[in-house]
Write a protein that holds these residues in place. Structure first.
Motif, PDB file in Angstrom:
ATOM      1  N   TRP A  29       0.802  -1.215   0.000  1.00  0.00           N
ATOM      2  CA  TRP A  29       0.000   0.000   0.000  1.00  0.00           C
ATOM      3  C   TRP A  29       0.843   1.277   0.000  1.00  0.00           C
ATOM      4  O   TRP A  29       0.299   2.373   0.199  1.00  0.00           O
ATOM      5  CB  TRP A  29      -0.923   0.003   1.210  1.00  0.00           C
ATOM      6  N   ASP A  30       2.146   1.162  -0.232  1.00  0.00           N
ATOM      7  CA  ASP A  30       3.026   2.322  -0.100  1.00  0.00           C
ATOM      8  C   ASP A  30       2.631   3.504  -0.980  1.00  0.00           C
ATOM      9  O   ASP A  30       2.816   4.661  -0.591  1.00  0.00           O
ATOM     10  CB  ASP A  30       4.476   1.935  -0.431  1.00  0.00           C
ATOM     11  N   GLU A  31       2.109   3.238  -2.179  1.00  0.00           N
ATOM     12  CA  GLU A  31       1.783   4.320  -3.110  1.00  0.00           C
ATOM     13  C   GLU A  31       0.356   4.834  -2.940  1.00  0.00           C
ATOM     14  O   GLU A  31      -0.038   5.794  -3.605  1.00  0.00           O
ATOM     15  CB  GLU A  31       1.979   3.842  -4.556  1.00  0.00           C
ATOM     16  N   VAL A  32      -0.411   4.219  -2.046  1.00  0.00           N
ATOM     17  CA  VAL A  32      -1.819   4.585  -1.879  1.00  0.00           C
ATOM     18  C   VAL A  32      -2.108   5.095  -0.470  1.00  0.00           C
ATOM     19  O   VAL A  32      -2.799   6.108  -0.293  1.00  0.00           O
ATOM     20  CB  VAL A  32      -2.728   3.379  -2.201  1.00  0.00           C
ATOM     21  N   ALA A  33      -1.581   4.408   0.529  1.00  0.00           N
ATOM     22  CA  ALA A  33      -1.929   4.715   1.926  1.00  0.00           C
ATOM     23  C   ALA A  33      -1.635   6.151   2.339  1.00  0.00           C
ATOM     24  O   ALA A  33      -2.468   6.772   3.018  1.00  0.00           O
ATOM     25  CB  ALA A  33      -1.221   3.733   2.859  1.00  0.00           C
ATOM     26  N   ALA A  84     -13.807   1.432   8.120  1.00  0.00           N
ATOM     27  CA  ALA A  84     -13.852   1.083   6.699  1.00  0.00           C
ATOM     28  C   ALA A  84     -12.735   0.081   6.454  1.00  0.00           C
ATOM     29  O   ALA A  84     -11.716   0.083   7.143  1.00  0.00           O
ATOM     30  CB  ALA A  84     -13.668   2.321   5.839  1.00  0.00           C
ATOM     31  N   TYR A  85     -12.934  -0.769   5.463  1.00  0.00           N
ATOM     32  CA  TYR A  85     -11.946  -1.829   5.212  1.00  0.00           C
ATOM     33  C   TYR A  85     -11.720  -1.965   3.713  1.00  0.00           C
ATOM     34  O   TYR A  85     -12.664  -1.955   2.911  1.00  0.00           O
ATOM     35  CB  TYR A  85     -12.438  -3.163   5.778  1.00  0.00           C
ATOM     36  N   ALA A  86     -10.444  -2.107   3.339  1.00  0.00           N
ATOM     37  CA  ALA A  86     -10.078  -2.412   1.951  1.00  0.00           C
ATOM     38  C   ALA A  86      -8.985  -3.467   1.976  1.00  0.00           C
ATOM     39  O   ALA A  86      -8.052  -3.379   2.777  1.00  0.00           O
ATOM     40  CB  ALA A  86      -9.587  -1.158   1.223  1.00  0.00           C
ATOM     41  N   GLY A  87      -9.096  -4.477   1.121  1.00  0.00           N
ATOM     42  CA  GLY A  87      -8.100  -5.547   1.125  1.00  0.00           C
ATOM     43  C   GLY A  87      -7.891  -6.125  -0.263  1.00  0.00           C
ATOM     44  O   GLY A  87      -8.790  -6.118  -1.107  1.00  0.00           O
ATOM     45  N   LEU A 239      -6.434   4.494  -6.090  1.00  0.00           N
ATOM     46  CA  LEU A 239      -6.684   5.614  -5.182  1.00  0.00           C
ATOM     47  C   LEU A 239      -7.940   6.375  -5.589  1.00  0.00           C
ATOM     48  O   LEU A 239      -8.770   6.724  -4.735  1.00  0.00           O
ATOM     49  CB  LEU A 239      -5.474   6.551  -5.170  1.00  0.00           C
ATOM     50  N   ALA A 240      -8.102   6.621  -6.875  1.00  0.00           N
ATOM     51  CA  ALA A 240      -9.292   7.339  -7.339  1.00  0.00           C
ATOM     52  C   ALA A 240     -10.561   6.569  -7.008  1.00  0.00           C
ATOM     53  O   ALA A 240     -11.559   7.153  -6.555  1.00  0.00           O
ATOM     54  CB  ALA A 240      -9.195   7.584  -8.840  1.00  0.00           C
ATOM     55  N   ALA A 241     -10.536   5.253  -7.219  1.00  0.00           N
ATOM     56  CA  ALA A 241     -11.714   4.435  -6.916  1.00  0.00           C
ATOM     57  C   ALA A 241     -12.022   4.436  -5.425  1.00  0.00           C
ATOM     58  O   ALA A 241     -13.185   4.551  -5.012  1.00  0.00           O
ATOM     59  CB  ALA A 241     -11.496   3.008  -7.417  1.00  0.00           C
ATOM     60  N   LEU A 242     -10.978   4.315  -4.599  1.00  0.00           N
ATOM     61  CA  LEU A 242     -11.180   4.294  -3.155  1.00  0.00           C
ATOM     62  C   LEU A 242     -11.673   5.640  -2.641  1.00  0.00           C
ATOM     63  O   LEU A 242     -12.544   5.698  -1.759  1.00  0.00           O
ATOM     64  CB  LEU A 242      -9.883   3.902  -2.447  1.00  0.00           C
ATOM     65  N   ARG A 243     -11.129   6.722  -3.162  1.00  0.00           N
ATOM     66  CA  ARG A 243     -11.585   8.038  -2.712  1.00  0.00           C
ATOM     67  C   ARG A 243     -13.058   8.248  -3.029  1.00  0.00           C
ATOM     68  O   ARG A 243     -13.822   8.739  -2.194  1.00  0.00           O
ATOM     69  CB  ARG A 243     -10.743   9.126  -3.372  1.00  0.00           C
TER      70      ARG A 243
END
Length: 377
Positions: A29-33, A84-87, A239-243
């Protein structure tokens, strides 16, 4: 002993747990978190025997339920009740399990390059047996082909794969072998996002479409050029989808805030926003309006009455003026507002109620002048 984890973001922000794929670490997740941590309290965690997590947290015959239990233990140790959870992949399976079996803990779910089943037990059992015999080197050699499209690679993730504990890795294979939530997907009530990598050979888009077709109101996003570890290969798209998915609460909160306080008031507050106050404004929309005022346990009329009483008790008369107007928008009559203030006189004190009546009378008179309606209406 809890799972190794990394905390990022403001302590007051809504929590977001990020789960990894088999063979990787929280570095996935380094580029997203870091971007998600601007508006969330992000908790990345490592699978047992991966990254910094101890291998003995999981044993032979393990299940996804066991992993989900470790995630809940981690959340409890951090004082996080709902999240919230993402995996990704196995991490996504953990999220599905939590949403089905612990719905009271999950506010929203994002399942990335994962599945409700992983094509039966045999292949995973065979992989677990071979890893226990030979270790992981034979799998590391094919990691790039299984994880990424084209010539892309992330050396740190390949290194983490090589350094994972074979017994713990095999136990995770046992969990994947036994996992199948196909018949329970319709039980998921949390807002759900499915993200598929179009080049993913392990969990191709059809697996995510199956979940999307079963989970009510879910959203499916397919990312061109992404393989199995989409957050590493295509971080901007993920990232766009998660946001978009995670910002549902602030958007809902802003709608309620405008409905209760009025567009003019909210527009003025937004116009006065500065970099110094931006996070506070986001906090108000996300928490007060996006979670409290949207809870249908109480009606908006009831919330207005409670809010006015609390503001009288603490002497917040500027806020009271705003909420007298809000009470009218929420359907309270002049007489009902007066009854609330009279009740406050008994429990909050006559001087406080005296000031409150003065504020309310001024606001209601202004409102009557604006609308031309009689004050007694």
């Amino acid at each position: 002993m809890t799972l190794h984890h990394l905390l990022e973001g403001p302590a007051s922000a809504p929590p977001l747990l990020l789960g990894p794929s088999l063979g990787t670490s929280l570095a996935l997740w380094d580029e997203v978190a870091p971007e998600l941590a601007i508006s969330h309290r992000v908790v990345r965690w490592d699978l047992p025997g991966h990254g910094g997590s101890a291998g003995d947290l999981l044993g032979p015959g393990a299940t996804v339920a066991d992993l989900a239990g470790l995630v809940l233990d981690l959340a409890d140790s951090l004082g996080i009740e709902r999240f919230a959870y993402a995996g990704v992949s196995l991490g996504g399976a953990v999220g599905l399990h939590l949403a089905v079996h612990h719905p009271e803990r999950v506010t929203s779910l994002a399942v990335i390059c994962s599945s409700a089943h992983f094509d039966g037990t045999r292949a995973w059992q065979e992989r677990a047996e071979r890893v226990r015999r030979e270790g992981l080197e034979w799998l590391v050699e094919s990691a790039d082909a299984r994880w990424f499209a084209g010539d892309f690679t992330v050396p740190e993730l390949v290194r983490d794969h090589r350094e994972a504990d074979p017994e713990a890795y095999a136990a995770c294979c046992d969990a994947l072998a036994a996992f199948d939530l196909t018949e329970r997907l319709t039980d998921i009530g949390a807002p759900t996002l499915l993200v598929a990598g179009r080049e993913d050979p392990a969990t191709p888009p059809a697996h995510l479409r199956q979940i999307a077709d079963a989970v009510p109101g879910s959203t499916l996003v397919e990312i061109p050029g992404a393989s199995h570890l989409a957050p590493a290969q295509c971080p901007e798209a993920v990232l766009a989808a998660l946001r978009t998915h995670l910002d549902g609460t602030p958007r809902r909160g802003m709608r309620v805030r405008r409905a209760v306080l009025g567009d003019a008031h909210v527009d003025r507050a937004q116009a006065r926003q500065t970099p110094f106050t931006a996070r506070f404004q986001d906090f108000i929309s996300r928490y007060a309006w996006g979670e409290i005022w949207t809870d249908d346990t109480l009606t908006r009329r009831e919330r207005s009455m409670i809010t006015m009483t609390a503001l009288v008790a603490h002497g917040h008369y500027d806020e009271l003026a705003m909420h007298v107007r809000a009470a009218r928008r929420n359907g309270l009559s002049h007489e009902e507002i007066g009854a609330v203030l009279l009740q406050s006189a008994v429990y909050c004190g006559v001087p406080a109620a005296n000031s409150a009546f003065a504020v309310a009378q001024r606001v209601l008179a202004e409102e009557a002048g604006e609308t031309g309606k009689p004050e007694g209406e």
